[in-house]
Design a protein around this motif. Structure first.
Motif, short mmCIF file in Angstrom:
data_model
loop_
_atom_site.label_atom_id
_atom_site.label_comp_id
_atom_site.label_asym_id
_atom_site.label_seq_id
_atom_site.Cartn_x
_atom_site.Cartn_y
_atom_site.Cartn_z
N HIS A 1 4.68 -1.65 8.96
CA HIS A 1 5.40 -2.92 8.84
C HIS A 1 4.43 -4.08 8.66
N LEU A 2 4.82 -4.98 7.80
CA LEU A 2 4.10 -6.24 7.57
C LEU A 2 5.05 -7.36 7.96
N ALA A 3 4.67 -8.15 8.93
CA ALA A 3 5.51 -9.24 9.43
C ALA A 3 6.92 -8.74 9.79
N GLY A 4 6.98 -7.55 10.39
CA GLY A 4 8.25 -7.00 10.84
C GLY A 4 9.06 -6.29 9.76
N LYS A 5 8.57 -6.27 8.52
CA LYS A 5 9.32 -5.65 7.42
C LYS A 5 8.66 -4.34 7.01
N ASP A 6 9.47 -3.32 6.81
CA ASP A 6 9.02 -1.99 6.40
C ASP A 6 8.38 -2.09 5.00
N ILE A 7 7.12 -1.74 4.90
CA ILE A 7 6.40 -1.81 3.63
C ILE A 7 7.03 -0.87 2.61
N LEU B 1 0.43 -7.23 -1.85
CA LEU B 1 1.31 -7.37 -0.69
C LEU B 1 0.57 -7.26 0.64
N VAL B 2 -0.36 -6.28 0.77
CA VAL B 2 -0.87 -5.97 2.10
C VAL B 2 -2.39 -6.05 2.30
N LEU B 3 -3.18 -6.09 1.23
CA LEU B 3 -4.63 -6.06 1.42
C LEU B 3 -5.09 -7.21 2.30
N ASN B 4 -5.86 -6.89 3.32
CA ASN B 4 -6.40 -7.84 4.32
C ASN B 4 -5.35 -8.43 5.25
N GLU B 5 -4.14 -7.91 5.19
CA GLU B 5 -3.07 -8.38 6.07
C GLU B 5 -2.98 -7.47 7.29
N LYS B 6 -2.48 -8.03 8.39
CA LYS B 6 -2.29 -7.25 9.62
C LYS B 6 -0.97 -6.51 9.53
N VAL B 7 -1.02 -5.20 9.78
CA VAL B 7 0.18 -4.37 9.76
C VAL B 7 0.26 -3.57 11.06
N VAL B 8 1.45 -3.09 11.33
CA VAL B 8 1.70 -2.21 12.47
C VAL B 8 2.29 -0.92 11.91
N CYS B 9 1.63 0.19 12.19
CA CYS B 9 2.08 1.49 11.69
C CYS B 9 2.51 2.37 12.85
N ARG B 10 3.67 2.96 12.71
CA ARG B 10 4.19 3.93 13.68
C ARG B 10 3.90 5.30 13.09
#
Length: 147
Positions: free
Chosen positions: A100-106, A76-85
């Protein structure tokens, strides 16, 4: 003389501190970057910073379910850009937050896929409605139970 200088300094300091609105100060921060490593189904590294996904509990790696969860999260997430709060908490060497990955909560993705369960002590039930029937049968770790 030194005592009077110290007294003046402390007096000025307390006047300054009295003017600061500490309610605006927060330990929260945002971290944006690529996922560089997946440790297990509830811990990732973002630009080398370990992040414990807040509010979920995944089986340990020494179980088949734990290995499956790690594999799912890597895909799902390896090498992907995420935003963490990040909430300012730490556990072991990890910061704690919701990513979040593409605006969706991982966390939602992992729980919906059946690789983790809601950890109510930290999630306030945020992921409960996404749990699978199988995940609801897993024993809840003591740290997830409300105190």
């Amino acid at each position: 003389m030194t005592a009077s200088i110290t007294g003046i300094f402390l007096g000025a300091f307390y006047l300054f501190v009295d003017e600061i609105d500490f309610s605006e100060i927060s330990n929260e921060e945002e971290l944006t970057g690529s996922v560089t490593h997946v440790r297990d189904a509830d811990t990732i590294e973002v630009s080398g910073v370990p992040i414990r996904l807040n509010g979920i509990s995944a089986p340990e790696l020494n179980t088949r379910e734990g290995q499956n969860g790690k594999t799912f999260l890597k895909q799902l997430v390896l090498n992907e850009k995420v935003v963490c709060r990040l909430n300012g908490d730490r556990t072991h060497d990890r910061k704690v937050g919701v990513c979040h990955l593409a605006g969706k909560d991982i966390g939602v993705s992992i729980v919906k896929a059946g690789h983790a369960a809601d950890c109510p002590r930290y999630s306030n039930g945020r992921y409960k409605s996404f749990e699978t029937v199988e995940a609801r049968r897993w024993p809840l770790p003591n740290y997830c139970k409300a105190s």
